[in-house]
Motif scaffolding. Structure first.
Motif, PDB file in Angstrom:
ATOM      1  N   VAL A 236       0.839  -1.199   0.000  1.00  0.00           N
ATOM      2  CA  VAL A 236       0.000   0.000   0.000  1.00  0.00           C
ATOM      3  C   VAL A 236       0.875   1.251   0.000  1.00  0.00           C
ATOM      4  O   VAL A 236       1.863   1.323   0.735  1.00  0.00           O
ATOM      5  CB  VAL A 236      -0.933   0.009   1.234  1.00  0.00           C
ATOM      6  CG1 VAL A 236      -1.696   1.311   1.329  1.00  0.00           C
ATOM      7  CG2 VAL A 236      -1.889  -1.151   1.184  1.00  0.00           C
ATOM      8  N   CYS A 237       0.529   2.207  -0.821  1.00  0.00           N
ATOM      9  CA  CYS A 237       1.278   3.466  -0.899  1.00  0.00           C
ATOM     10  C   CYS A 237       1.097   4.242   0.406  1.00  0.00           C
ATOM     11  O   CYS A 237      -0.032   4.493   0.841  1.00  0.00           O
ATOM     12  CB  CYS A 237       0.773   4.299  -2.079  1.00  0.00           C
ATOM     13  SG  CYS A 237       1.582   5.904  -2.242  1.00  0.00           S
ATOM     14  N   GLU A 238       2.194   4.599   1.030  1.00  0.00           N
ATOM     15  CA  GLU A 238       2.141   5.325   2.302  1.00  0.00           C
ATOM     16  C   GLU A 238       1.701   6.775   2.131  1.00  0.00           C
ATOM     17  O   GLU A 238       1.052   7.329   3.000  1.00  0.00           O
ATOM     18  CB  GLU A 238       3.499   5.277   2.992  1.00  0.00           C
ATOM     19  CG  GLU A 238       3.848   3.907   3.515  1.00  0.00           C
ATOM     20  CD  GLU A 238       5.162   3.900   4.272  1.00  0.00           C
ATOM     21  OE1 GLU A 238       5.581   4.961   4.770  1.00  0.00           O
ATOM     22  OE2 GLU A 238       5.777   2.817   4.358  1.00  0.00           O
ATOM     23  N   LYS A 239       2.055   7.385   1.007  1.00  0.00           N
ATOM     24  CA  LYS A 239       1.742   8.806   0.828  1.00  0.00           C
ATOM     25  C   LYS A 239       0.234   9.059   0.725  1.00  0.00           C
ATOM     26  O   LYS A 239      -0.282   9.996   1.307  1.00  0.00           O
ATOM     27  CB  LYS A 239       2.445   9.356  -0.411  1.00  0.00           C
ATOM     28  CG  LYS A 239       2.212  10.845  -0.599  1.00  0.00           C
ATOM     29  CD  LYS A 239       3.173  11.463  -1.577  1.00  0.00           C
ATOM     30  CE  LYS A 239       2.926  12.962  -1.616  1.00  0.00           C
ATOM     31  NZ  LYS A 239       3.982  13.670  -2.261  1.00  0.00           N
ATOM     32  N   CYS A 240      -0.491   8.193  -0.001  1.00  0.00           N
ATOM     33  CA  CYS A 240      -1.929   8.403  -0.187  1.00  0.00           C
ATOM     34  C   CYS A 240      -2.778   7.446   0.638  1.00  0.00           C
ATOM     35  O   CYS A 240      -4.009   7.516   0.602  1.00  0.00           O
ATOM     36  CB  CYS A 240      -2.310   8.306  -1.651  1.00  0.00           C
ATOM     37  SG  CYS A 240      -2.128   6.641  -2.355  1.00  0.00           S
ATOM     38  N   GLY A 241      -2.157   6.535   1.373  1.00  0.00           N
ATOM     39  CA  GLY A 241      -2.894   5.586   2.190  1.00  0.00           C
ATOM     40  C   GLY A 241      -3.668   4.561   1.382  1.00  0.00           C
ATOM     41  O   GLY A 241      -4.644   4.001   1.857  1.00  0.00           O
TER      42      GLY A 241
ATOM     43  N   VAL B 137      -5.256   9.056  -4.480  1.00  0.00           N
ATOM     44  CA  VAL B 137      -5.387  10.510  -4.596  1.00  0.00           C
ATOM     45  C   VAL B 137      -4.995  11.167  -3.285  1.00  0.00           C
ATOM     46  O   VAL B 137      -5.070  10.562  -2.217  1.00  0.00           O
ATOM     47  CB  VAL B 137      -6.828  10.938  -4.967  1.00  0.00           C
ATOM     48  CG1 VAL B 137      -7.190  10.490  -6.365  1.00  0.00           C
ATOM     49  CG2 VAL B 137      -7.822  10.444  -3.962  1.00  0.00           C
ATOM     50  N   ILE B 138      -4.591  12.419  -3.388  1.00  0.00           N
ATOM     51  CA  ILE B 138      -4.227  13.216  -2.218  1.00  0.00           C
ATOM     52  C   ILE B 138      -5.083  14.475  -2.235  1.00  0.00           C
ATOM     53  O   ILE B 138      -5.169  15.157  -3.258  1.00  0.00           O
ATOM     54  CB  ILE B 138      -2.731  13.585  -2.251  1.00  0.00           C
ATOM     55  CG1 ILE B 138      -1.882  12.315  -2.230  1.00  0.00           C
ATOM     56  CG2 ILE B 138      -2.369  14.499  -1.093  1.00  0.00           C
ATOM     57  CD1 ILE B 138      -0.423  12.556  -2.470  1.00  0.00           C
ATOM     58  N   ALA B 139      -5.730  14.764  -1.113  1.00  0.00           N
ATOM     59  CA  ALA B 139      -6.558  15.967  -1.003  1.00  0.00           C
ATOM     60  C   ALA B 139      -5.658  17.154  -0.682  1.00  0.00           C
ATOM     61  O   ALA B 139      -4.816  17.090   0.207  1.00  0.00           O
ATOM     62  CB  ALA B 139      -7.607  15.799   0.086  1.00  0.00           C
ATOM     63  N   VAL B 140      -5.828  18.216  -1.439  1.00  0.00           N
ATOM     64  CA  VAL B 140      -5.090  19.452  -1.195  1.00  0.00           C
ATOM     65  C   VAL B 140      -6.091  20.592  -1.086  1.00  0.00           C
ATOM     66  O   VAL B 140      -7.196  20.527  -1.610  1.00  0.00           O
ATOM     67  CB  VAL B 140      -4.065  19.752  -2.311  1.00  0.00           C
ATOM     68  CG1 VAL B 140      -2.975  18.705  -2.339  1.00  0.00           C
ATOM     69  CG2 VAL B 140      -4.728  19.851  -3.660  1.00  0.00           C
ATOM     70  N   SER B 141      -5.702  21.629  -0.377  1.00  0.00           N
ATOM     71  CA  SER B 141      -6.596  22.775  -0.236  1.00  0.00           C
ATOM     72  C   SER B 141      -5.896  24.025  -0.737  1.00  0.00           C
ATOM     73  O   SER B 141      -4.675  24.090  -0.805  1.00  0.00           O
ATOM     74  CB  SER B 141      -7.015  22.966   1.220  1.00  0.00           C
ATOM     75  OG  SER B 141      -5.897  23.263   2.025  1.00  0.00           O
ATOM     76  N   GLY B 142      -6.708  25.013  -1.088  1.00  0.00           N
ATOM     77  CA  GLY B 142      -6.184  26.285  -1.550  1.00  0.00           C
ATOM     78  C   GLY B 142      -7.203  27.378  -1.298  1.00  0.00           C
ATOM     79  O   GLY B 142      -8.356  27.112  -0.960  1.00  0.00           O
TER      80      GLY B 142
ATOM     81  N   THR C 273      -3.962  13.308  -8.200  1.00  0.00           N
ATOM     82  CA  THR C 273      -3.431  11.954  -8.301  1.00  0.00           C
ATOM     83  C   THR C 273      -2.117  11.884  -7.533  1.00  0.00           C
ATOM     84  O   THR C 273      -1.273  12.772  -7.640  1.00  0.00           O
ATOM     85  CB  THR C 273      -3.198  11.580  -9.776  1.00  0.00           C
ATOM     86  OG1 THR C 273      -4.438  11.694 -10.477  1.00  0.00           O
ATOM     87  CG2 THR C 273      -2.672  10.167  -9.918  1.00  0.00           C
ATOM     88  N   CYS C 274      -1.968  10.851  -6.744  1.00  0.00           N
ATOM     89  CA  CYS C 274      -0.760  10.665  -5.951  1.00  0.00           C
ATOM     90  C   CYS C 274       0.459  10.568  -6.873  1.00  0.00           C
ATOM     91  O   CYS C 274       0.463   9.794  -7.840  1.00  0.00           O
ATOM     92  CB  CYS C 274      -0.883   9.406  -5.110  1.00  0.00           C
ATOM     93  SG  CYS C 274       0.571   9.039  -4.102  1.00  0.00           S
ATOM     94  N   SER C 275       1.472  11.352  -6.546  1.00  0.00           N
ATOM     95  CA  SER C 275       2.673  11.381  -7.391  1.00  0.00           C
ATOM     96  C   SER C 275       3.577  10.171  -7.152  1.00  0.00           C
ATOM     97  O   SER C 275       4.405   9.849  -7.995  1.00  0.00           O
ATOM     98  CB  SER C 275       3.452  12.670  -7.137  1.00  0.00           C
ATOM     99  OG  SER C 275       3.846  12.735  -5.769  1.00  0.00           O
ATOM    100  N   VAL C 276       3.400   9.503  -6.023  1.00  0.00           N
ATOM    101  CA  VAL C 276       4.249   8.359  -5.713  1.00  0.00           C
ATOM    102  C   VAL C 276       3.770   7.096  -6.437  1.00  0.00           C
ATOM    103  O   VAL C 276       4.541   6.401  -7.087  1.00  0.00           O
ATOM    104  CB  VAL C 276       4.326   8.124  -4.185  1.00  0.00           C
ATOM    105  CG1 VAL C 276       5.089   6.858  -3.873  1.00  0.00           C
ATOM    106  CG2 VAL C 276       4.965   9.316  -3.496  1.00  0.00           C
ATOM    107  N   CYS C 277       2.465   6.806  -6.337  1.00  0.00           N
ATOM    108  CA  CYS C 277       1.953   5.562  -6.932  1.00  0.00           C
ATOM    109  C   CYS C 277       1.237   5.797  -8.258  1.00  0.00           C
ATOM    110  O   CYS C 277       0.775   4.851  -8.895  1.00  0.00           O
ATOM    111  CB  CYS C 277       1.002   4.868  -5.967  1.00  0.00           C
ATOM    112  SG  CYS C 277      -0.550   5.746  -5.659  1.00  0.00           S
ATOM    113  N   GLY C 278       1.105   7.052  -8.678  1.00  0.00           N
ATOM    114  CA  GLY C 278       0.454   7.364  -9.954  1.00  0.00           C
ATOM    115  C   GLY C 278      -1.041   7.080  -9.958  1.00  0.00           C
ATOM    116  O   GLY C 278      -1.627   6.869 -10.999  1.00  0.00           O
ATOM    117  N   GLY C 279      -1.644   7.041  -8.782  1.00  0.00           N
ATOM    118  CA  GLY C 279      -3.085   6.808  -8.682  1.00  0.00           C
ATOM    119  C   GLY C 279      -3.480   5.353  -8.476  1.00  0.00           C
ATOM    120  O   GLY C 279      -4.644   5.034  -8.323  1.00  0.00           O
ATOM    121  N   ALA C 280      -2.514   4.474  -8.444  1.00  0.00           N
ATOM    122  CA  ALA C 280      -2.803   3.042  -8.296  1.00  0.00           C
ATOM    123  C   ALA C 280      -3.163   2.667  -6.861  1.00  0.00           C
ATOM    124  O   ALA C 280      -3.876   1.693  -6.614  1.00  0.00           O
ATOM    125  CB  ALA C 280      -1.625   2.201  -8.766  1.00  0.00           C
ATOM    126  N   GLY C 281      -2.649   3.406  -5.895  1.00  0.00           N
ATOM    127  CA  GLY C 281      -2.906   3.104  -4.494  1.00  0.00           C
ATOM    128  C   GLY C 281      -1.927   2.121  -3.888  1.00  0.00           C
ATOM    129  O   GLY C 281      -1.940   1.868  -2.701  1.00  0.00           O
TER     130      GLY C 281
END
Length: 64
Positions: A2-7, A11-16, A54-62
């Motif tokens: 499992v990708c640690e960055k996105c759990g 995908v990763i939620a970002v705010s602005g 999209t998570c940059s580590v796993c490319g969206g695969a999870g």
């Protein structure tokens, strides 16, 4: 694994800051009689907008 960055979500939620209210959470509304008042911005949540990227580590695969 499992990708640690996105759990594992892919995908990763970002705010602005909201572009409509510039992060204030309120907008000026002009009345028909020429007056104005402040209202809560309907475009955001207290001045922030939340996006998913999209998570940059796993490319969206999870997983890696």
């Amino acid at each position: 694994m499992v990708c640690e960055k996105c759990g594992g979500n892919g995908v990763i939620a970002v705010s602005g800051a909201c572009p409509r209210c510039n992060g204030t959470g309120e907008v000026i509304v002009y009345d028909d009689d020429g007056g104005e008042h402040m209202e809560t911005c309907a475009n955001c949540d207290f001045g922030l907008i939340f996006l998913e990227q999209t998570c940059s580590v796993c490319g969206g695969a999870g997983h890696i």
